[in-house]
Design a protein around this motif. Structure first.
Motif, short mmCIF file in Angstrom:
data_model
loop_
_atom_site.label_atom_id
_atom_site.label_comp_id
_atom_site.label_asym_id
_atom_site.label_seq_id
_atom_site.Cartn_x
_atom_site.Cartn_y
_atom_site.Cartn_z
N ASP A 71 0.82 -1.22 0.00
CA ASP A 71 0.00 0.00 0.00
C ASP A 71 0.85 1.27 0.00
O ASP A 71 0.48 2.27 -0.61
CB ASP A 71 -0.90 0.03 1.25
N HIS A 72 1.99 1.24 0.73
CA HIS A 72 2.70 2.49 1.04
C HIS A 72 4.06 2.64 0.37
O HIS A 72 4.65 3.72 0.41
CB HIS A 72 2.85 2.63 2.57
N GLY A 73 4.59 1.54 -0.20
CA GLY A 73 5.88 1.65 -0.88
C GLY A 73 7.08 1.64 0.06
O GLY A 73 8.21 1.85 -0.35
N HIS A 74 6.84 1.42 1.35
CA HIS A 74 7.95 1.26 2.31
C HIS A 74 7.45 0.36 3.43
O HIS A 74 6.24 0.19 3.62
CB HIS A 74 8.41 2.62 2.87
N PHE A 75 8.40 -0.23 4.16
CA PHE A 75 8.03 -1.11 5.26
C PHE A 75 7.75 -0.30 6.52
O PHE A 75 8.25 0.81 6.69
CB PHE A 75 9.15 -2.14 5.52
N PHE A 76 6.97 -0.89 7.40
CA PHE A 76 6.72 -0.25 8.70
C PHE A 76 8.01 -0.25 9.51
O PHE A 76 8.72 -1.26 9.56
CB PHE A 76 5.61 -1.01 9.45
N ASP A 77 8.32 0.87 10.13
CA ASP A 77 9.54 0.99 10.92
C ASP A 77 9.31 0.40 12.30
O ASP A 77 8.74 1.04 13.17
CB ASP A 77 9.95 2.47 11.02
N GLY A 78 9.72 -0.85 12.47
CA GLY A 78 9.48 -1.54 13.74
C GLY A 78 8.75 -2.85 13.49
O GLY A 78 8.65 -3.31 12.35
N ASP A 79 8.25 -3.44 14.57
CA ASP A 79 7.51 -4.70 14.45
C ASP A 79 6.11 -4.37 13.95
O ASP A 79 5.40 -3.57 14.56
CB ASP A 79 7.45 -5.38 15.82
N ILE A 80 5.71 -5.00 12.87
CA ILE A 80 4.40 -4.72 12.25
C ILE A 80 3.25 -4.97 13.24
O ILE A 80 2.19 -4.35 13.14
CB ILE A 80 4.21 -5.55 10.96
N HIS A 81 3.48 -5.84 14.23
CA HIS A 81 2.43 -6.07 15.23
C HIS A 81 2.16 -4.82 16.07
O HIS A 81 1.11 -4.70 16.68
CB HIS A 81 2.82 -7.23 16.16
N ASP A 82 3.12 -3.89 16.10
CA ASP A 82 2.96 -2.67 16.89
C ASP A 82 2.32 -1.53 16.09
O ASP A 82 2.04 -0.47 16.66
CB ASP A 82 4.32 -2.19 17.42
N SER A 83 2.11 -1.72 14.79
CA SER A 83 1.58 -0.62 13.99
C SER A 83 0.14 -0.30 14.40
O SER A 83 -0.65 -1.19 14.73
CB SER A 83 1.61 -0.97 12.49
N LYS A 84 -0.16 0.99 14.43
CA LYS A 84 -1.53 1.44 14.77
C LYS A 84 -2.21 2.10 13.57
O LYS A 84 -3.40 2.37 13.60
CB LYS A 84 -1.47 2.45 15.92
N THR A 85 -1.42 2.39 12.54
CA THR A 85 -1.97 3.00 11.33
C THR A 85 -1.34 2.30 10.12
O THR A 85 -0.32 1.63 10.24
CB THR A 85 -1.63 4.51 11.25
N GLY A 86 -1.96 2.50 8.95
CA GLY A 86 -1.37 1.99 7.71
C GLY A 86 -1.82 0.60 7.33
O GLY A 86 -1.55 0.13 6.22
N LEU A 87 -2.50 -0.09 8.26
CA LEU A 87 -2.97 -1.44 8.01
C LEU A 87 -4.21 -1.65 8.87
O LEU A 87 -4.20 -1.34 10.06
CB LEU A 87 -1.88 -2.44 8.41
N HIS A 88 -5.30 -2.11 8.24
CA HIS A 88 -6.49 -2.42 9.04
C HIS A 88 -6.23 -3.68 9.87
O HIS A 88 -5.77 -4.70 9.33
CB HIS A 88 -7.70 -2.69 8.12
N LYS A 89 -6.56 -3.61 11.16
CA LYS A 89 -6.45 -4.78 12.03
C LYS A 89 -7.73 -4.87 12.85
O LYS A 89 -8.22 -3.85 13.34
CB LYS A 89 -5.26 -4.64 12.98
#
Length: 272
Positions: free
Chosen positions: A35-53
């Motif tokens: 979606d964004h053209g770059h990886f999430f900076d950190g563990d993807i399990h910690d992401s709060k935006t950029g991916l529906h969970k």
């Protein structure tokens, strides 16, 4: 009940049911990148935006609407049950977590007291009897799954079929279930079937193994950890996983599947 453990790209290009210890960090990062053209900076399990969970309240309505209407391609990923439970032990029980602490706070001391499990420490180079401690951990894992004591079963060692079934029971349908052991092949099948805002070249994707390097290395081949009793317990816990996902129960050292997954059978048997 809804769709616990379900992730979806913001573009709604694809839906994924997370199964812990089955390449979920890599899959989540690939979805985020697509979606964004770059990886999430950190563990993807910690992401709060950029991916529906599903765990994010604002994501629940879009995920539920998409999944029940089967608007997007939906998939998940499975792993050899012997390898998966060993990985859970070395990561979650014997390892130190990303925050520098033991998993679930007092869980390891509790296991030491009740089950005689030793896990060593970074100070002594994680010196301990891996085989004896793993087998005791297996008794604990079985107790949590069978009798829900001394605690509820943990997502990292509860059966894959249990995770995968909630998606089906609540109205979802998988288009693909692939093997961690054939990750690139399976993930490519998914990417070939969907349209993403950003093209993903799997050859350029780093491996996101968030549990790597936080604990002891496995010192023996897989079969050394599983005596007759251990294998009896493994069958009790993971019988459906071996049968539905075509893994070899008879040879713990053969991590590869011995057949192809029948999606219709999975939906029929896990959809009750």
């Amino acid at each position: 009940m809804g769709f616990p453990g379900t992730w979806m790209t913001e573009s709604e290009s694809v839906v994924y049911r997370v199964v812990p210890k089955c390449a979920c960090s890599s899959i989540g990062q690939i979805m985020y990148f697509s979606d964004h053209g770059h990886f999430f900076d950190g563990d993807i399990h910690d992401s709060k935006t950029g991916l529906h969970k599903w765990s994010q309240e604002e994501s629940q309505a879009p995920i539920a609407e998409n999944v029940t209407a089967h608007k997007s391609y939906a998939f998940t990923c499975v792993r050899n049950p012997y390898q998966r439970i060993l990985s859970s032990f070395f990561d979650k029980i014997a390892g130190i977590q990303r925050n520098g602490r033991r998993y679930r706070g007092n869980l390891v001391p509790q296991l030491a007291q009740k089950y005689g499990i030793e896990v060593g420490s970074p100070e002594n180079g994680f010196e301990f009897d891996q085989i004896a401690s793993f087998r005791r951990f297996l008794l604990f894992a079985r107790d949590t799954i069978r009798w829900r004591r001394p605690m509820e079963p943990d997502i990292h060692w509860s059966a894959m079929s249990g995770h995968i079934s909630t998606f089906i029971v609540n109205g979802g349908r998988y288009d693909s279930i692939f093997f961690t052991e054939k990750f690139n092949e399976g993930m490519q099948t998914v990417l070939d079937a969907i349209e993403t805002p950003v093209k993903v070249d799997l050859a350029q994707v780093p491996r996101f193994n968030e549990s790597e390097g936080h604990g002891p290395k496995r010192a023996h081949e897989v079969s050394a950890y599983f005596d007759d009793l251990s294998r009896h317990l493994i069958w009790e816990i993971y019988k459906k996983d071996f049968q539905l996902f075509r893994y070899d129960f008879d040879d713990p050292d053969n991590k590869m599947p011995v057949g192809e997954i029948d999606l219709d059978e999975v939906h029929a048997k896990l959809g009750d």
